[in-house]
Motif scaffolding. Structure first.
Motif, PDB file in Angstrom:
ATOM      1  N   LEU A 164       2.392  -1.320 -12.345  1.00 45.53           N
ATOM      2  CA  LEU A 164       1.635  -1.895 -11.231  1.00 45.53           C
ATOM      3  C   LEU A 164       2.549  -2.408 -10.124  1.00 45.53           C
ATOM      4  CD1 LEU A 164      -1.184  -3.770 -13.161  1.00 45.53           C
ATOM      5  CD2 LEU A 164      -1.405  -1.695 -11.786  1.00 45.53           C
ATOM      6  N   VAL A 165       3.674  -2.990 -10.497  1.00 47.09           N
ATOM      7  CA  VAL A 165       4.635  -3.463  -9.494  1.00 47.09           C
ATOM      8  C   VAL A 165       5.142  -2.285  -8.659  1.00 47.09           C
ATOM      9  CG1 VAL A 165       6.970  -4.407  -9.199  1.00 47.09           C
ATOM     10  CG2 VAL A 165       5.362  -5.518 -10.752  1.00 47.09           C
TER      11      VAL A 165
ATOM     12  N   SER B 118      -0.637  -7.444  -3.011  1.00 48.63           N
ATOM     13  CA  SER B 118       0.603  -7.310  -2.236  1.00 48.63           C
ATOM     14  C   SER B 118       1.697  -8.239  -2.759  1.00 48.63           C
ATOM     15  CB  SER B 118       0.332  -7.593  -0.755  1.00 48.63           C
ATOM     16  OG  SER B 118      -0.001  -8.961  -0.573  1.00 48.63           O
ATOM     17  N   TRP B 119       1.323  -9.216  -3.592  1.00 54.00           N
ATOM     18  CA  TRP B 119       2.295 -10.139  -4.185  1.00 54.00           C
ATOM     19  C   TRP B 119       2.997  -9.547  -5.405  1.00 54.00           C
ATOM     20  CZ3 TRP B 119       3.924 -14.841  -2.471  1.00 54.00           C
ATOM     21  CH2 TRP B 119       3.248 -15.371  -1.384  1.00 54.00           C
TER      22      TRP B 119
ATOM     23  N   PHE C 244       2.518   1.924  -2.519  1.00 60.53           N
ATOM     24  CA  PHE C 244       1.293   2.092  -1.745  1.00 60.53           C
ATOM     25  C   PHE C 244       0.932   0.893  -0.870  1.00 60.53           C
ATOM     26  CE2 PHE C 244       0.617   5.043  -5.350  1.00 60.53           C
ATOM     27  CZ  PHE C 244       0.578   6.213  -4.603  1.00 60.53           C
ATOM     28  N   SER C 245       1.758  -0.145  -0.855  1.00 65.31           N
ATOM     29  CA  SER C 245       1.531  -1.338  -0.034  1.00 65.31           C
ATOM     30  C   SER C 245       0.101  -1.849  -0.158  1.00 65.31           C
ATOM     31  CB  SER C 245       1.855  -1.036   1.430  1.00 65.31           C
ATOM     32  OG  SER C 245       3.189  -0.658   1.584  1.00 65.31           O
ATOM     33  N   TRP C 246      -0.285  -2.190  -1.373  1.00 66.63           N
ATOM     34  CA  TRP C 246      -1.635  -2.686  -1.617  1.00 66.63           C
ATOM     35  C   TRP C 246      -1.871  -3.982  -0.845  1.00 66.63           C
ATOM     36  CZ3 TRP C 246      -1.484  -1.932  -7.631  1.00 66.63           C
ATOM     37  CH2 TRP C 246      -1.664  -0.588  -7.917  1.00 66.63           C
TER      38      TRP C 246
ATOM     39  N   CYS D  86       6.478 -10.770  -7.326  1.00 64.80           N
ATOM     40  CA  CYS D  86       6.409 -11.243  -8.716  1.00 64.80           C
ATOM     41  C   CYS D  86       7.333 -10.410  -9.600  1.00 64.80           C
ATOM     42  CB  CYS D  86       4.978 -11.168  -9.233  1.00 64.80           C
ATOM     43  SG  CYS D  86       3.862 -12.333  -8.455  1.00 64.80           S
ATOM     44  N   GLY D  87       7.375  -9.112  -9.343  1.00 66.74           N
ATOM     45  CA  GLY D  87       8.265  -8.230 -10.100  1.00 66.74           C
ATOM     46  C   GLY D  87       9.724  -8.614  -9.923  1.00 66.74           C
TER      47      GLY D  87
END
Length: 86
Positions: free
Chosen positions: A16-17, A30-31, A23-25, A35-36
């Motif tokens: 997910l990271v 976007s965090w 894809f610049s969610w 977090c990664g």
């Protein structure tokens, strides 16, 4: 069994990271890259910990360091449990 689930969940997190970065969610997702990076920094500290504290217990220090970089405490737990038994 619980350990394998934790490792699987960690792999999903890293996936997910990467997807969030590529894809610049928008919104809260976007965090995920930030977090990664924070989790990666913690895992680097854990790698340093195994390098100095458990190096003699590891048969393949490089391989263990890579797995700790990915899975963190879920792989490091093996060394902590072994030391507690002795």
């Amino acid at each position: 069994m619980k350990l394998m689930f934790n490792k699987f969940a960690t792999l999903v997190f890293w996936l997910l990271v990467i997807l969030a970065q590529v894809f610049s969610w928008p919104g809260l997702l976007s965090w995920l890259p930030a977090c990664g990076l924070a989790v990666l920094a913690i895992h680097v500290l854990e790698v340093l910990y195994i390098w100095f504290a458990f190096r003699s217990q590891s048969h393949a220090v490089g391989k263990d360091a890579l797995q700790i970089l990915i899975f963190g405490i879920f792989h490091l737990r093996r060394f902590i449990d072994e030391q507690a038994e002795h």
